[in-house]
Design an enzyme around this catalytic site. Structure first.
Site, PDB file in Angstrom:
ATOM      1  N   SER A   1     -31.168  29.865 -26.223  1.00 51.22           N
ATOM      2  CA  SER A   1     -29.815  29.393 -25.312  1.00 51.22           C
ATOM      3  C   SER A   1     -29.589  30.491 -24.501  1.00 51.22           C
ATOM      4  CB  SER A   1     -28.792  29.243 -26.312  1.00 51.22           C
ATOM      5  OG  SER A   1     -29.241  28.328 -27.412  1.00 51.22           O
TER       6      SER A   1
ATOM      7  N   GLU B   1     -33.640  22.585 -19.546  1.00 48.34           N
ATOM      8  CA  GLU B   1     -33.738  23.615 -18.383  1.00 48.34           C
ATOM      9  C   GLU B   1     -35.166  24.282 -18.331  1.00 48.34           C
ATOM     10  OE1 GLU B   1     -29.100  25.215 -18.052  1.00 48.34           O
ATOM     11  OE2 GLU B   1     -30.116  25.686 -19.530  1.00 48.34           O
TER      12      GLU B   1
ATOM     13  N   ASN C   1     -25.048  26.700 -20.591  1.00 48.56           N
ATOM     14  CA  ASN C   1     -24.313  27.400 -21.580  1.00 48.56           C
ATOM     15  C   ASN C   1     -23.341  28.174 -20.637  1.00 48.56           C
ATOM     16  OD1 ASN C   1     -24.879  26.629 -23.962  1.00 48.56           O
ATOM     17  ND2 ASN C   1     -26.817  27.744 -24.128  1.00 48.56           N
TER      18      ASN C   1
ATOM     19  N   HIS D   1     -35.290  25.106 -22.150  1.00 56.35           N
ATOM     20  CA  HIS D   1     -34.200  24.753 -23.087  1.00 56.35           C
ATOM     21  C   HIS D   1     -33.850  23.323 -23.433  1.00 56.35           C
ATOM     22  CE1 HIS D   1     -29.832  26.158 -23.392  1.00 56.35           C
ATOM     23  NE2 HIS D   1     -30.147  25.723 -24.565  1.00 56.35           N
TER      24      HIS D   1
HETATM   25  C1  HSC Z   1     -20.480  29.927 -26.572  1.00 60.19           C
HETATM   26  C2  HSC Z   1     -21.604  28.915 -26.135  1.00 60.19           C
HETATM   27  C3  HSC Z   1     -22.395  28.579 -26.958  1.00 60.19           C
HETATM   28  C4  HSC Z   1     -23.705  27.303 -26.916  1.00 60.19           C
HETATM   29  C5  HSC Z   1     -24.477  27.417 -27.907  1.00 60.19           C
HETATM   30  C6  HSC Z   1     -26.128  26.973 -27.612  1.00 60.19           C
HETATM   31  C7  HSC Z   1     -26.097  25.376 -27.707  1.00 60.19           C
HETATM   32  C8  HSC Z   1     -27.295  25.011 -26.640  1.00 60.19           C
HETATM   33  O1  HSC Z   1     -28.057  26.101 -26.354  1.00 60.19           O
HETATM   34  C9  HSC Z   1     -27.013  23.878 -25.761  1.00 60.19           C
HETATM   35  C10 HSC Z   1     -26.788  22.743 -26.414  1.00 60.19           C
HETATM   36  O2  HSC Z   1     -27.596  21.936 -27.092  1.00 60.19           O
HETATM   37  S1  HSC Z   1     -25.017  22.227 -26.336  1.00 60.19           S
HETATM   38  C11 HSC Z   1     -24.921  20.649 -27.128  1.00 60.19           C
HETATM   39  C12 HSC Z   1     -25.030  19.662 -26.378  1.00 60.19           C
HETATM   40  N1  HSC Z   1     -24.981  18.408 -27.104  1.00 60.19           N
HETATM   41  C13 HSC Z   1     -23.880  17.499 -27.154  1.00 60.19           C
HETATM   42  O3  HSC Z   1     -22.978  17.599 -26.065  1.00 60.19           O
HETATM   43  C14 HSC Z   1     -23.779  16.572 -28.220  1.00 60.19           C
HETATM   44  C15 HSC Z   1     -22.841  15.468 -27.927  1.00 60.19           C
HETATM   45  N2  HSC Z   1     -22.919  14.518 -29.322  1.00 60.19           N
HETATM   46  C16 HSC Z   1     -23.362  13.418 -29.115  1.00 60.19           C
HETATM   47  O4  HSC Z   1     -24.337  13.136 -28.156  1.00 60.19           O
HETATM   48  C17 HSC Z   1     -23.043  12.341 -30.349  1.00 60.19           C
HETATM   49  O5  HSC Z   1     -21.874  12.702 -30.652  1.00 60.19           O
HETATM   50  C18 HSC Z   1     -24.219  12.457 -31.523  1.00 60.19           C
HETATM   51  C19 HSC Z   1     -25.536  11.991 -31.004  1.00 60.19           C
HETATM   52  C20 HSC Z   1     -24.452  14.147 -31.891  1.00 60.19           C
HETATM   53  C21 HSC Z   1     -23.719  11.522 -32.680  1.00 60.19           C
HETATM   54  O6  HSC Z   1     -23.273  10.605 -32.260  1.00 60.19           O
HETATM   55  P1  HSC Z   1     -22.423   9.631 -32.878  1.00 60.19           P
HETATM   56  O7  HSC Z   1     -22.483   8.176 -32.310  1.00 60.19           O
HETATM   57  O8  HSC Z   1     -21.327  10.363 -33.074  1.00 60.19           O
HETATM   58  O9  HSC Z   1     -22.958   9.372 -34.465  1.00 60.19           O
HETATM   59  P2  HSC Z   1     -24.105   8.798 -35.184  1.00 60.19           P
HETATM   60  O10 HSC Z   1     -23.873   7.093 -35.127  1.00 60.19           O
HETATM   61  O11 HSC Z   1     -24.448   9.295 -36.371  1.00 60.19           O
HETATM   62  O12 HSC Z   1     -25.465   8.629 -34.098  1.00 60.19           O
HETATM   63  C22 HSC Z   1     -25.697   7.946 -32.853  1.00 60.19           C
HETATM   64  C23 HSC Z   1     -27.086   7.878 -32.858  1.00 60.19           C
HETATM   65  O13 HSC Z   1     -27.660   9.073 -32.494  1.00 60.19           O
HETATM   66  C24 HSC Z   1     -28.765   9.174 -33.438  1.00 60.19           C
HETATM   67  N3  HSC Z   1     -28.658  10.561 -33.922  1.00 60.19           N
HETATM   68  C25 HSC Z   1     -27.777  11.408 -34.429  1.00 60.19           C
HETATM   69  N4  HSC Z   1     -28.208  12.777 -34.612  1.00 60.19           N
HETATM   70  C26 HSC Z   1     -29.312  12.761 -34.395  1.00 60.19           C
HETATM   71  C27 HSC Z   1     -30.316  13.675 -34.429  1.00 60.19           C
HETATM   72  N5  HSC Z   1     -30.160  15.056 -34.747  1.00 60.19           N
HETATM   73  N6  HSC Z   1     -31.566  13.314 -33.944  1.00 60.19           N
HETATM   74  C28 HSC Z   1     -31.858  12.435 -33.691  1.00 60.19           C
HETATM   75  N7  HSC Z   1     -31.123  11.222 -33.394  1.00 60.19           N
HETATM   76  C29 HSC Z   1     -29.860  11.447 -33.815  1.00 60.19           C
HETATM   77  C30 HSC Z   1     -28.350   8.153 -34.683  1.00 60.19           C
HETATM   78  O14 HSC Z   1     -29.796   8.065 -35.500  1.00 60.19           O
HETATM   79  C31 HSC Z   1     -27.759   7.028 -33.894  1.00 60.19           C
HETATM   80  O15 HSC Z   1     -29.001   6.565 -33.454  1.00 60.19           O
HETATM   81  P3  HSC Z   1     -28.846   4.522 -33.272  1.00 60.19           P
HETATM   82  O16 HSC Z   1     -29.818   4.659 -32.473  1.00 60.19           O
HETATM   83  O17 HSC Z   1     -27.458   4.648 -32.402  1.00 60.19           O
HETATM   84  O18 HSC Z   1     -28.407   4.425 -34.485  1.00 60.19           O
HETATM   85  N1  NAD Z   2     -28.357  24.534 -32.288  1.00 59.29           N
HETATM   86  C1  NAD Z   2     -28.444  24.410 -31.062  1.00 59.29           C
HETATM   87  O1  NAD Z   2     -27.680  23.332 -30.515  1.00 59.29           O
HETATM   88  C2  NAD Z   2     -29.316  24.783 -29.884  1.00 59.29           C
HETATM   89  C3  NAD Z   2     -29.340  24.136 -28.806  1.00 59.29           C
HETATM   90  C4  NAD Z   2     -30.247  24.612 -27.798  1.00 59.29           C
HETATM   91  C5  NAD Z   2     -31.211  25.807 -27.929  1.00 59.29           C
HETATM   92  N2  NAD Z   2     -30.999  26.682 -29.282  1.00 59.29           N
HETATM   93  C6  NAD Z   2     -31.685  27.457 -29.607  1.00 59.29           C
HETATM   94  O2  NAD Z   2     -32.964  27.135 -30.196  1.00 59.29           O
HETATM   95  C7  NAD Z   2     -33.213  28.309 -31.143  1.00 59.29           C
HETATM   96  C8  NAD Z   2     -33.399  27.819 -32.583  1.00 59.29           C
HETATM   97  O3  NAD Z   2     -31.912  27.528 -32.724  1.00 59.29           O
HETATM   98  P1  NAD Z   2     -31.645  26.598 -34.076  1.00 59.29           P
HETATM   99  O4  NAD Z   2     -30.237  26.174 -33.996  1.00 59.29           O
HETATM  100  O5  NAD Z   2     -32.933  25.465 -34.436  1.00 59.29           O
HETATM  101  O6  NAD Z   2     -31.768  27.516 -35.336  1.00 59.29           O
HETATM  102  P2  NAD Z   2     -31.639  27.199 -36.854  1.00 59.29           P
HETATM  103  O7  NAD Z   2     -31.150  28.232 -37.551  1.00 59.29           O
HETATM  104  O8  NAD Z   2     -31.221  25.664 -37.206  1.00 59.29           O
HETATM  105  O9  NAD Z   2     -33.472  27.254 -37.039  1.00 59.29           O
HETATM  106  C9  NAD Z   2     -34.064  28.281 -37.012  1.00 59.29           C
HETATM  107  C10 NAD Z   2     -35.390  28.043 -37.823  1.00 59.29           C
HETATM  108  O10 NAD Z   2     -36.273  29.111 -37.815  1.00 59.29           O
HETATM  109  C11 NAD Z   2     -36.896  29.556 -38.913  1.00 59.29           C
HETATM  110  N3  NAD Z   2     -37.304  30.960 -38.813  1.00 59.29           N
HETATM  111  C12 NAD Z   2     -36.546  32.125 -39.198  1.00 59.29           C
HETATM  112  N4  NAD Z   2     -37.315  33.189 -38.927  1.00 59.29           N
HETATM  113  C13 NAD Z   2     -38.464  32.563 -38.557  1.00 59.29           C
HETATM  114  C14 NAD Z   2     -39.785  33.396 -38.151  1.00 59.29           C
HETATM  115  N5  NAD Z   2     -39.876  34.704 -38.183  1.00 59.29           N
HETATM  116  N6  NAD Z   2     -40.785  32.578 -37.827  1.00 59.29           N
HETATM  117  C15 NAD Z   2     -40.605  31.222 -37.620  1.00 59.29           C
HETATM  118  N7  NAD Z   2     -39.383  30.586 -37.902  1.00 59.29           N
HETATM  119  C16 NAD Z   2     -38.633  31.297 -38.577  1.00 59.29           C
HETATM  120  C17 NAD Z   2     -35.996  29.241 -39.803  1.00 59.29           C
HETATM  121  O11 NAD Z   2     -36.538  29.077 -41.077  1.00 59.29           O
HETATM  122  C18 NAD Z   2     -35.373  27.980 -39.415  1.00 59.29           C
HETATM  123  O12 NAD Z   2     -35.818  26.838 -39.823  1.00 59.29           O
HETATM  124  C19 NAD Z   2     -32.449  29.385 -30.707  1.00 59.29           C
HETATM  125  O13 NAD Z   2     -33.073  30.182 -30.062  1.00 59.29           O
HETATM  126  C20 NAD Z   2     -31.016  28.883 -30.082  1.00 59.29           C
HETATM  127  O14 NAD Z   2     -30.527  29.419 -29.180  1.00 59.29           O
HETATM  128  C21 NAD Z   2     -30.123  25.966 -30.286  1.00 59.29           C
END
Ligand code: HSC
Ligand code: NAD
Length: 286
Positions: A120, A153, A191, A141
């Protein structure tokens, strides 16, 4: 498909299992690597549950669950990746861990394999640093949940080759994703834009201006976001989010606007990682 050879996904956590799913859905053979068979069994059982639910609802064709799962081959040995065309690493957001893994990959995978990281926030240049062939290391990404989010990305590090970028980009497109090419800047694009979403949400709670519930509701109703910042942090993982916050903060020479919030650190100490542990800002059924 861009290759008939297998692709590997490293880490069967939140992101890895979703990436493995989308690749298998498009016909790729996926070698899913994690540290223990137990973790792999749990990841695949979770995926089976999600796919079966959709099949039962008639949202996926009958037999689709077995077809998709049949293409995902779990392994807890890196040596199994000797024949892959592409690796997508999704292990925890720790630079030293990623560097150690990439150094092993360089020795095990075929010399033409593209080595991608789903990081990320960690610079691709730093992950590739010290490798003999940094030109094949690229950022790929995905967003969470990987099966649903449309964007990927594609990040070039300082020594990433044009061939690796083209291959990774074409691969993501075969998964039905839209790609955004991006240079190796802290937090990349999404991010970076999202910093304020989480950071200001946390600060508003700290200052007593509003509760997390109010902020989440306001973001949904007033901004048309799918989730507010606290709901989203629980989905991402509080531990992942803290690591990302720390890495962007350090990469910007400790710019104050990116300073991680102590609330995040306290929750990580308590083991409240969000949805994946059943407790974060909110509670979840396990
Ligand atoms: C400080 C900065 C830090 C940044 C951290 C890093 C983060 C990272 O790098 C960037 C990101 O990812 S940022 C993150 C960016 N992400 C966002 O912004 C996410 C925004 N949120 C969303 O898109 C929705 O709220 C959800 C999809 C999570 C849940 O949806 P909902 O309506 O509230 O609830 P629902 O009714 O349960 O589910 C609806 C449908 O989704 C399906 N499904 C659910 N989980 C699933 C999974 N794991 N797999 C597959 N499918 C999954 C489910 O089966 C259902 O399908 P159906 O065909 O309709 O029956
Ligand atoms: N969580 C998010 O929303 C998100 C979104 C985009 C990108 N990412 C990035 O994806 C990566 C994974 O994040 P996550 O949220 O899936 O983490 P997570 O903690 O859910 O999963 C990490 C997995 O890696 C495994 N692991 C630990 N050490 C390991 C090793 N030495 N070799 C192989 N596997 C090992 C763990 O058992 C676990 O299953 C990170 O770099 C994170 O920044 C996360």
């Amino acid at each position: 498909m861009v290759t008939s050879r297998p692709v590997a996904v490293l880490g069967g956590g939140t992101m890895g299992i979703g990436i493995a799913q989308v690749a298998a859905e498009q016909g790729y053979t996926v070698r899913l690597y994690d540290i223990t068979d137990d973790v792999l069994d749990k990841a695949l059982a979770g995926l089976r549950g999600r796919l079966e639910k959709l099949e039962q609802k008639g949202k996926r064709p009958a037999g689709d669950t077995e077809l998709v799962l049949g293409r995902i081959v779990p392994t807890s040995t890196l040596d199994a990746l000797h024949d892959v065309a592409l690796v997508i690493e999704a292990v925890p957001e720790k630079l030293e861990l990623k560097r150690a893994i990439f150094s092993q990959l360089e020795a095990i995978c075929p010399p033409d394999a593209v080595l991608a990281s789903n990081t990320s926030s960690i610079p691709i240049t730093a992950i590739a640093g010290g490798l003999k062939s940094p030109e094949r290391v690229v950022g790929l990404h995905f967003f969470n949940p990987a099966p649903l989010m449309k964007l990927v990305e594609v990040i070039s590090g300082m020594h990433t080759g044009a061939e690796a970028v083209a291959f990774a980009d074409a691969f993501a497109i075969t998964l039905g994703k839209t790609t955004a090419k991006c240079i190796d800047t802290p937090g990349f694009i999404v991010n970076r834009v999202a910093r304020g979403f989480y950071g200001e949400g946390l600060r508003l709670v700290q200052e007593g201006v509003a509760t997390k519930e109010q902020i989440d509701k306001i973001a949904r109703l007033g901004g048309n976001f799918r989730m507010g910042p606290f709901e989203l942090m629980d989905l991402i993982g509080i531990d992942v989010n803290l690591s990302v916050s720390q890495s962007v903060y350090h990469a910007t020479y400790e710019e104050q606007r990116y300073r991680p919030n102590p609330i995040q650190e306290r929750m990580v100490h308590a083991g409240d990682f969000g949805r994946k542990t059943g407790r974060g800002f909110y509670r979840y059924d396990q």
